[in-house]
Design a protein around this motif. Structure first.
Motif, PDB file in Angstrom:
ATOM      1  N   PRO A 254      68.084  -4.591 127.135  1.00  0.00           N
ATOM      2  CA  PRO A 254      67.652  -5.231 128.390  1.00  0.00           C
ATOM      3  C   PRO A 254      67.111  -4.194 129.366  1.00  0.00           C
ATOM      4  O   PRO A 254      67.660  -3.098 129.498  1.00  0.00           O
ATOM      5  CB  PRO A 254      68.935  -5.863 128.938  1.00  0.00           C
ATOM      6  CG  PRO A 254      69.871  -5.937 127.794  1.00  0.00           C
ATOM      7  CD  PRO A 254      69.503  -4.844 126.845  1.00  0.00           C
ATOM      8  N   ARG A 255      65.999  -4.560 130.050  1.00  0.00           N
ATOM      9  CA  ARG A 255      65.349  -3.639 130.990  1.00  0.00           C
ATOM     10  C   ARG A 255      65.587  -4.098 132.426  1.00  0.00           C
ATOM     11  O   ARG A 255      65.682  -5.323 132.677  1.00  0.00           O
ATOM     12  CB  ARG A 255      63.827  -3.648 130.765  1.00  0.00           C
ATOM     13  CG  ARG A 255      63.363  -3.447 129.345  1.00  0.00           C
ATOM     14  CD  ARG A 255      63.524  -1.990 128.929  1.00  0.00           C
ATOM     15  NE  ARG A 255      62.640  -1.606 127.854  1.00  0.00           N
ATOM     16  CZ  ARG A 255      62.930  -1.614 126.547  1.00  0.00           C
ATOM     17  NH1 ARG A 255      64.109  -2.035 126.146  1.00  0.00           N
ATOM     18  NH2 ARG A 255      62.049  -1.203 125.664  1.00  0.00           N
ATOM     19  N   PRO A 256      65.583  -3.154 133.377  1.00  0.00           N
ATOM     20  CA  PRO A 256      65.757  -3.549 134.791  1.00  0.00           C
ATOM     21  C   PRO A 256      64.672  -4.519 135.252  1.00  0.00           C
ATOM     22  O   PRO A 256      64.948  -5.401 136.077  1.00  0.00           O
ATOM     23  CB  PRO A 256      65.646  -2.230 135.556  1.00  0.00           C
ATOM     24  CG  PRO A 256      65.753  -1.140 134.556  1.00  0.00           C
ATOM     25  CD  PRO A 256      65.477  -1.691 133.196  1.00  0.00           C
TER      26      PRO A 256
ATOM     27  N   SER B  45      60.808 -16.727 129.640  1.00  0.00           N
ATOM     28  CA  SER B  45      60.660 -15.888 128.447  1.00  0.00           C
ATOM     29  C   SER B  45      60.233 -14.471 128.806  1.00  0.00           C
ATOM     30  O   SER B  45      59.380 -14.263 129.670  1.00  0.00           O
ATOM     31  CB  SER B  45      59.614 -16.504 127.506  1.00  0.00           C
ATOM     32  OG  SER B  45      59.479 -15.699 126.346  1.00  0.00           O
ATOM     33  N   ASN B  46      60.838 -13.514 128.118  1.00  0.00           N
ATOM     34  CA  ASN B  46      60.345 -12.144 128.082  1.00  0.00           C
ATOM     35  C   ASN B  46      59.902 -11.919 126.643  1.00  0.00           C
ATOM     36  O   ASN B  46      60.653 -11.378 125.831  1.00  0.00           O
ATOM     37  CB  ASN B  46      61.449 -11.156 128.476  1.00  0.00           C
ATOM     38  CG  ASN B  46      61.024  -9.719 128.231  1.00  0.00           C
ATOM     39  OD1 ASN B  46      59.833  -9.420 128.159  1.00  0.00           O
ATOM     40  ND2 ASN B  46      61.987  -8.821 128.083  1.00  0.00           N
ATOM     41  N   PRO B  47      58.680 -12.377 126.307  1.00  0.00           N
ATOM     42  CA  PRO B  47      58.257 -12.326 124.902  1.00  0.00           C
ATOM     43  C   PRO B  47      57.714 -10.937 124.575  1.00  0.00           C
ATOM     44  O   PRO B  47      57.517 -10.122 125.485  1.00  0.00           O
ATOM     45  CB  PRO B  47      57.118 -13.352 124.874  1.00  0.00           C
ATOM     46  CG  PRO B  47      56.483 -13.217 126.215  1.00  0.00           C
ATOM     47  CD  PRO B  47      57.612 -12.898 127.178  1.00  0.00           C
ATOM     48  N   PRO B  48      57.461 -10.654 123.290  1.00  0.00           N
ATOM     49  CA  PRO B  48      56.765  -9.401 122.979  1.00  0.00           C
ATOM     50  C   PRO B  48      55.377  -9.432 123.620  1.00  0.00           C
ATOM     51  O   PRO B  48      54.680 -10.440 123.508  1.00  0.00           O
ATOM     52  CB  PRO B  48      56.675  -9.406 121.452  1.00  0.00           C
ATOM     53  CG  PRO B  48      57.034 -10.771 121.014  1.00  0.00           C
ATOM     54  CD  PRO B  48      57.787 -11.435 122.107  1.00  0.00           C
ATOM     55  N   TYR B  49      54.997  -8.337 124.310  1.00  0.00           N
ATOM     56  CA  TYR B  49      53.698  -8.364 124.992  1.00  0.00           C
ATOM     57  C   TYR B  49      52.911  -7.068 124.877  1.00  0.00           C
ATOM     58  O   TYR B  49      51.910  -6.876 125.556  1.00  0.00           O
ATOM     59  CB  TYR B  49      53.859  -8.765 126.458  1.00  0.00           C
ATOM     60  CG  TYR B  49      54.848  -7.973 127.294  1.00  0.00           C
ATOM     61  CD1 TYR B  49      54.722  -6.593 127.466  1.00  0.00           C
ATOM     62  CD2 TYR B  49      55.904  -8.617 127.953  1.00  0.00           C
ATOM     63  CE1 TYR B  49      55.626  -5.886 128.250  1.00  0.00           C
ATOM     64  CE2 TYR B  49      56.816  -7.919 128.735  1.00  0.00           C
ATOM     65  CZ  TYR B  49      56.666  -6.551 128.878  1.00  0.00           C
ATOM     66  OH  TYR B  49      57.547  -5.853 129.659  1.00  0.00           O
ATOM     67  N   ILE B  50      53.376  -6.133 124.057  1.00  0.00           N
ATOM     68  CA  ILE B  50      52.639  -4.875 123.891  1.00  0.00           C
ATOM     69  C   ILE B  50      51.503  -5.121 122.888  1.00  0.00           C
ATOM     70  O   ILE B  50      51.759  -5.654 121.804  1.00  0.00           O
ATOM     71  CB  ILE B  50      53.560  -3.764 123.333  1.00  0.00           C
ATOM     72  CG1 ILE B  50      54.895  -3.704 124.085  1.00  0.00           C
ATOM     73  CG2 ILE B  50      52.837  -2.423 123.274  1.00  0.00           C
ATOM     74  CD1 ILE B  50      54.897  -2.974 125.383  1.00  0.00           C
TER      75      ILE B  50
HETATM   76  N1  GLN Z   1      59.471  -4.006 128.521  1.00  0.00           N
HETATM   77  C1  GLN Z   1      59.494  -3.517 127.169  1.00  0.00           C
HETATM   78  C2  GLN Z   1      58.940  -2.098 127.101  1.00  0.00           C
HETATM   79  O1  GLN Z   1      58.366  -1.649 128.035  1.00  0.00           O
HETATM   80  C3  GLN Z   1      58.668  -4.420 126.291  1.00  0.00           C
HETATM   81  C4  GLN Z   1      59.359  -5.702 126.093  1.00  0.00           C
HETATM   82  C5  GLN Z   1      58.440  -6.777 125.701  1.00  0.00           C
HETATM   83  O2  GLN Z   1      57.445  -6.571 124.975  1.00  0.00           O
HETATM   84  N2  GLN Z   1      58.752  -7.923 126.157  1.00  0.00           N
HETATM   85  O3  GLN Z   1      59.120  -1.408 126.145  1.00  0.00           O
END
Ligand code: GLN
Length: 290
Positions: free
Chosen positions: A102-104, A195-200
């Motif tokens: 989990p990220r801030p 949702s915090n989906p994959p987004y990279i």
């Molecule tokens: N926030 C994450 C990162 O910077 C990425 C998580 C996401 O893709 N939802 O590594």
């Protein structure tokens, strides 16, 4: 006490400075703090006991555990995987390999959800729940809410289940395995989809920090060619789950993605975005027109 009477063994003071030195040599920024966390974790000593027993040596088993943990950290494994937990808001959640730490920034998504939601009962969907950090926080803050927690990775889904069980939240949660937002048998009963989906973007995954790139689950990071595959899928699926007037809240990767998704669907009205600590529009909210 994991302390030893063997006066020939190095005292905690020496182990502590050696651990700091090794971590800082390995390029770890927060070396002093992390060295103490690992010493406490490997020995079972509290932070206060660690300071109080600087002249005592550790027993052999604790020294071995410390050595293994330092080695993992030197190799770049996230400290949270080694400690087995990560802080999120006022919670300490279980995490481990296969589960996104989990990220801030994601705490901002929870704050936004809570600011837009009523105090009374509501139903929400958390797609890509990971450790369950978002859902657990909402359920704790809103004791009459009910959540669907969907996740692709079975390892993460079972971790979320353990986190919710420990917090006594399983009675208000249904955990579902979901490969893509389109595959869920949930009717139009939700007040919120979060949702915090994959987004990279796929090409950018290789350029992430080593700890993230080599150890965190790619499935939770890689959002396809432009990073927005899951956003499009969520905009497609959310109308199936939401009641008219319901909310869609997403964590965004960057300003470009935020701009592109703002007016993505005529079925949703854009409400607001929230900037993160680096002034990136990190969270966005839409209302479903119905
Ligand atoms: N926030 C994450 C990162 O910077 C990425 C998580 C996401 O893709 N939802 O590594």
């Amino acid at each position: 006490m994991p302390l030893s009477a063997n006066v020939a063994a190095p005292p905690l003071r020496a182990l502590r400075s050696a651990a700091r030195e090794r971590l800082s040599q390995a390029g770890i920024q927060n070396a002093a703090q992390e060295a103490d966390w690992l010493l406490c974790h490997a020995s079972g000593l509290s932070a206060a006991a660690l300071l109080a027993h600087q002249d005592s040596p550790l027993d052999e088993a604790a020294q071995k555990r410390l050595e293994l943990e330092l080695h993992r950290r030197e190799n770049g494994e996230p400290i949270q995987y080694i400690l087995g937990s990560a802080p999120f808001r006022d919670l300490e959640l279980e995490v481990g390999p296969g589960v996104l730490v989990p990220r801030p920034e994601t705490e901002l998504l929870v704050d936004l959800a809570l600011s837009l939601l009523p105090d009374d009962g509501f139903v929400f969907m958390d797609w890509g729940t990971g450790s369950g950090c978002i859902a657990a926080s909402i359920l704790l803050e809103r004791p009459r809410a009910f959540g669907f927690l969907a996740e692709r990775n079975p390892k993460a889904l079972s971790c979320a289940w353990r986190n919710l069980r420990r917090l006594g939240l399983l009675g208000r949660a249904l955990l579902i395995h979901s490969r893509t937002p389109g595959d869920l048998p949930v009717g139009a009963e939700c007040d919120l989809v979060v949702s915090n989906p994959p987004y990279i973007p796929t090409e950018a995954v290789g350029g992430l920090m080593r700890d993230v790139r080599d150890f965190e689950p790619r499935m939770a990071l890689d959002g396809g060619a432009d990073g927005m595959d899951c956003y499009r899928a969520l905009f497609g699926a959310a109308p199936l789950w939401l009641k008219p007037g319901g909310l869609l809240l997403l964590e965004m990767g960057d300003a470009h993605q935020a701009e592109r998704m703002k007016g993505h669907s005529s079925k949703f009205d854009f409400l607001r975005s929230v900037l993160d600590f680096s002034a990136i529009p990190r969270c966005m909210a839409w209302r479903y027109r119905g």
